[in-house]
Design a protein around this motif. Structure first.
Motif, PDB file in Angstrom:
ATOM      1  N   HIS A 267       0.836  -1.202   0.000  1.00  0.00           N
ATOM      2  CA  HIS A 267       0.000   0.000   0.000  1.00  0.00           C
ATOM      3  C   HIS A 267       0.871   1.252   0.000  1.00  0.00           C
ATOM      4  N   VAL A 268       1.599   1.430  -1.091  1.00  0.00           N
ATOM      5  CA  VAL A 268       2.466   2.589  -1.279  1.00  0.00           C
ATOM      6  C   VAL A 268       2.054   3.304  -2.557  1.00  0.00           C
ATOM      7  N   LEU A 269       1.741   4.576  -2.436  1.00  0.00           N
ATOM      8  CA  LEU A 269       1.460   5.410  -3.606  1.00  0.00           C
ATOM      9  C   LEU A 269       2.733   6.165  -3.970  1.00  0.00           C
ATOM     10  N   VAL A 270       3.041   6.230  -5.254  1.00  0.00           N
ATOM     11  CA  VAL A 270       4.258   6.891  -5.711  1.00  0.00           C
ATOM     12  C   VAL A 270       3.879   8.018  -6.667  1.00  0.00           C
ATOM     13  N   VAL A 271       4.351   9.219  -6.362  1.00  0.00           N
ATOM     14  CA  VAL A 271       4.042  10.403  -7.178  1.00  0.00           C
ATOM     15  C   VAL A 271       5.330  11.169  -7.441  1.00  0.00           C
ATOM     16  N   HIS A 272       5.512  11.628  -8.665  1.00  0.00           N
ATOM     17  CA  HIS A 272       6.637  12.501  -8.982  1.00  0.00           C
ATOM     18  C   HIS A 272       6.169  13.946  -8.828  1.00  0.00           C
ATOM     19  N   LYS A 273       6.916  14.735  -8.047  1.00  0.00           N
ATOM     20  CA  LYS A 273       6.476  16.096  -7.740  1.00  0.00           C
ATOM     21  C   LYS A 273       6.317  16.959  -8.986  1.00  0.00           C
ATOM     22  N   GLN A 274       7.135  16.700 -10.002  1.00  0.00           N
ATOM     23  CA  GLN A 274       7.056  17.500 -11.217  1.00  0.00           C
ATOM     24  C   GLN A 274       6.118  16.902 -12.258  1.00  0.00           C
ATOM     25  N   ASP A 275       5.509  15.763 -11.926  1.00  0.00           N
ATOM     26  CA  ASP A 275       4.635  15.096 -12.890  1.00  0.00           C
ATOM     27  C   ASP A 275       3.459  14.453 -12.162  1.00  0.00           C
ATOM     28  N   PRO A 276       2.690  15.255 -11.410  1.00  0.00           N
ATOM     29  CA  PRO A 276       1.556  14.679 -10.678  1.00  0.00           C
ATOM     30  C   PRO A 276       0.466  14.214 -11.636  1.00  0.00           C
ATOM     31  N   VAL A 277      -0.289  13.212 -11.226  1.00  0.00           N
ATOM     32  CA  VAL A 277      -1.387  12.712 -12.045  1.00  0.00           C
ATOM     33  C   VAL A 277      -2.468  13.775 -12.186  1.00  0.00           C
ATOM     34  N   TYR A 278      -2.703  14.492 -11.095  1.00  0.00           N
ATOM     35  CA  TYR A 278      -3.637  15.607 -11.112  1.00  0.00           C
ATOM     36  C   TYR A 278      -2.872  16.889 -10.820  1.00  0.00           C
ATOM     37  N   THR A 279      -3.342  18.003 -11.346  1.00  0.00           N
ATOM     38  CA  THR A 279      -2.820  19.296 -10.932  1.00  0.00           C
ATOM     39  C   THR A 279      -3.679  19.798  -9.780  1.00  0.00           C
ATOM     40  N   PRO A 280      -3.137  20.649  -8.923  1.00  0.00           N
ATOM     41  CA  PRO A 280      -3.934  21.138  -7.786  1.00  0.00           C
ATOM     42  C   PRO A 280      -5.274  21.727  -8.200  1.00  0.00           C
ATOM     43  N   GLY A 281      -5.329  22.349  -9.367  1.00  0.00           N
ATOM     44  CA  GLY A 281      -6.582  22.946  -9.813  1.00  0.00           C
ATOM     45  C   GLY A 281      -7.648  21.926 -10.163  1.00  0.00           C
ATOM     46  N   GLU A 282      -7.222  20.673 -10.439  1.00  0.00           N
ATOM     47  CA  GLU A 282      -8.180  19.631 -10.784  1.00  0.00           C
ATOM     48  C   GLU A 282      -8.801  18.979  -9.557  1.00  0.00           C
ATOM     49  N   VAL A 283      -8.226  19.211  -8.397  1.00  0.00           N
ATOM     50  CA  VAL A 283      -8.615  18.475  -7.202  1.00  0.00           C
ATOM     51  C   VAL A 283      -9.630  19.267  -6.396  1.00  0.00           C
ATOM     52  N   SER A 284     -10.696  18.626  -6.045  1.00  0.00           N
ATOM     53  CA  SER A 284     -11.673  19.213  -5.143  1.00  0.00           C
ATOM     54  C   SER A 284     -12.243  18.114  -4.278  1.00  0.00           C
ATOM     55  N   ALA A 285     -12.867  18.483  -3.184  1.00  0.00           N
ATOM     56  CA  ALA A 285     -13.422  17.500  -2.263  1.00  0.00           C
ATOM     57  C   ALA A 285     -14.505  16.656  -2.925  1.00  0.00           C
ATOM     58  N   ALA A 286     -15.086  17.165  -4.000  1.00  0.00           N
ATOM     59  CA  ALA A 286     -16.166  16.436  -4.661  1.00  0.00           C
ATOM     60  C   ALA A 286     -15.646  15.331  -5.582  1.00  0.00           C
ATOM     61  N   ASP A 287     -14.329  15.295  -5.794  1.00  0.00           N
ATOM     62  CA  ASP A 287     -13.777  14.320  -6.735  1.00  0.00           C
ATOM     63  C   ASP A 287     -13.921  12.882  -6.245  1.00  0.00           C
TER      64      ASP A 287
END
Length: 398
Positions: A267-287
Motif C-alpha cells: 500500500h504505497v502510492l508513488v508520485v513525482h512532484k514534477q509530474d503529478p497525475v492531477y494538478t492542484p486545480g483539478e482536485v476538489s473534495a467532490a472528486d
C-alpha cells in the motif's frame, strides 16, 4: 499471470531454513526464510555478485482466495469464460489480455491513467493509484526485458499481474536498494513468489529494548521516511500502511549504525512532484469520497487518532506531510491517552517511557507533529524532532 521468471533458474540455489521459521499468514500467504548458495561465477554475476549464503526472504504476496479472484478477472477479461469454473488457464488468458494492455500502454504513453485504471483491477490503494507519465516510463523501462522501449504482450501481462495482486515487486524493481532507496534488495521472481534481501528484524522487535537503543532506531526510521518523502529525485512515496511490523532494522557491525528499511510495500502510492497525475486545480473534495483512517468508520476532525485524506490530493502531491503524521502517531507516539480534551501521556511507540528530562519536550513536539496546530508544517516539526532525538544520544556517546 505471474510476477516474473528471472529467479526460476536459480531455485536450486535457494535453501530454505526451517529452523528460522516462516511467517505463515494462512491460505498460502507467507514469508519464508532461507539463503542463496553460490556455486559458479555465472550465477554470481546474474545476481549482482551477492555473497555466498546470503540470507533471503521468499514472499508469497497474496492469499489463495485473492489469487483465485485474480485468475477469474484475467479469464473474464480475455473472454475465456464468464463464470470461473477452473477450466481457464490464467497464464494463457493473461497473454491475450497482455496484448491489449501493451497496445493501450503504447497508445497512452503521454497520459497512462486509463491504462492503469483498466489493468490494475484493484479497489485498494497502491502503486497503480497515482501513475503519471514519469512513473509509467520507469515501469515500462524495468519490465521491458528486450530494451525496445515497449512492452510485449508477455511483459505487459507480467506488469498487469503484479499490479492486480500486489505491487511490491514493481516498486522494488523500479526503485532499487542499490540506488539508495530504503527497501530490501530485489533478487527476482519465480511464478507468484518473489525473493528479496533479509533486511533484519522487524522494528516492533525493538519496542522492548532500552531507551538508548530505541531512540537510535527511531532516528534511523525517521531518516528512511524523510528519504521517501523529501528527496532530490522528486519522488514522494505515500506510506498508507505504517506499522512497525512493516519496517526492518539491522545493525551495521562496522559503524554501529542502525539501518531501517520498508519491507511491506503493498500500500504505497508513488508520485513525482514534477509530474503529478492531477494538478492542484483539478482536485476538489467532490472528486472522491474521503478515505478515512479509523477502524469504526468515523473520524471526527478533532480526534487526534484520525486522519482524513482525498486520493486525488495525494496524486497531486498535495499532502506531502501525511507520512510524518503517520510516523508520529503510529510509530513514535501510539496508544495515546487523552484526558479532559488535553493530551495526557502515551504508553506505546518507540519513544515510550522517555527519560524524565526529555518527556515534556517530546510530548510537545509529538503533539505538534500530529495536530499541526501552529501551522508551521509537520515537515519542519519532524526534522526538528529528529535532530532533538539524535542530539540526545550523541551527548550520551560523547
Amino acid at each position: 499471470a505471474c510476477f516474473g521468471q528471472d529467479f526460476c533458474p536459480y531455485l536450486d540455489k535457494y535453501r530454505r531454513h526451517p529452523e528460522m521459521g516462516s511467517l505463515l499468514l494462512g491460505n498460502g500467504k507467507g514469508v519464508h526464510f532461507g539463503s542463496i548458495s553460490r556455486s559458479d561465477s555465472e550465477y554470481a554475476a546474474k545476481l549482482n555478485n551477492i555473497p555466498d549464503n546470503t540470507k533471503v526472504v521468499a514472499k508469497s504476496l497474496a492469499f489463495d482466495q485473492e489469487l483465485r479472484t485474480v485468475n477469474r478477472k484475467i479469464c473474464r477479461a480475455a473472454r475465456r469464460t464468464t463464470i470461473y469454473s477452473g477450466d481457464c488457464d490464467a497464464s494463457m488468458a493473461d497473454v491475450t489480455v497482455g496484448r491489449l494492455a501493451a497496445a493501450v500502454a503504447e497508445k497512452l504513453l503521454p497520459d497512462p491513467k486509463q491504462f492503469y485504471n483498466v489493468s490494475a483491477g484493484s479497489d485498494s490503494l497502491g502503486l497503480h493509484t497515482c501513475v503519471g507519465a514519469e512513473l509509467h516510463r520507469l515501469l515500462v523501462q524495468v519490465y521491458d526485458s528486450d530494451g525496445d522501449g515497449l512492452l510485449t504482450a508477455s511483459e505487459a501481462a507480467t506488469l498487469r499481474t503484479v499490479l492486480m495482486v500486489n505491487s511490491e515487486a514493481a516498486v522494488l524493481k523500479a526503485f532499487p536498494a542499490s540506488h539508495g532507496w530504503p527497501f530490501p534488495h530485489y533478487y527476482g521472481a519465480c511464478g507468484r513468489m518473489i525473493f528479496v534481501e533479509n533486511a533484519g528484524d522487524e522494528a516492533a522487535h525493538y519496542l522492548t529494548h532500552a531507551w538508548a537503543i530505541r531512540v537510535r532506531v527511531a532516528v534511523a526510521l525517521m531518516d528512511a521516511v524523510i528519504k521517501l518523502t523529501d528527496n532530490v529525485d522528486q519522488w514522494i512515496f505515500y506510506l498508507l500502511d505504517l506499522q512497525l511490523e512493516n519496517f526492518s532494522v539491522r545493525l551495521k557491525e562496522q559503524s554501529g549504525e542502525f539501518v531501517v528499511k520498508l519491507i511491506d510495500l503493498e500500500h504505497v502510492l508513488v508520485v513525482h512532484k514534477q509530474d503529478p497525475v492531477y494538478t492542484p486545480g483539478e482536485v476538489s473534495a467532490a472528486d472522491v469520497q474521503p478515505t478515512v483512517d479509523a477502524d469504526d468508520g468515523t473520524c471526527p476532525i478533532e480526534n487526534i487518532q484520525c486522519q482524513t485524506f482525498y486520493t486525488p490530493q495525494l496524486c497531486a502531491a498535495g499532502q506531502q506531510d501525511i507520512n510524518y503524521f503517520y510516523v508520529c502517531r503510529n510509530l513514535l507516539f501510539s496508544n495515546l491517552k487523552v484526558l479532559g480534551g488535553k493530551v495526557g501521556h502515551w504508553t506505546g511507540g518507540l519513544l515510550h517511557t522517555a527519560p524524565v528530562n526529555m518527556k515534556s519536550t517530546l510530548l510537545r513536539m509529538l503533539t505538534e507533529c500530529i495536530y499541526d496546530r501552529q501551522r508551521v508544517g509537520r515537515g519542519q516539526v519532524f526534522y526538528k524532532l529528529k535532530r532533538y532525538l539524535a542530539q540526545s544520544y550523541m551527548k550520551d556517546i560523547s
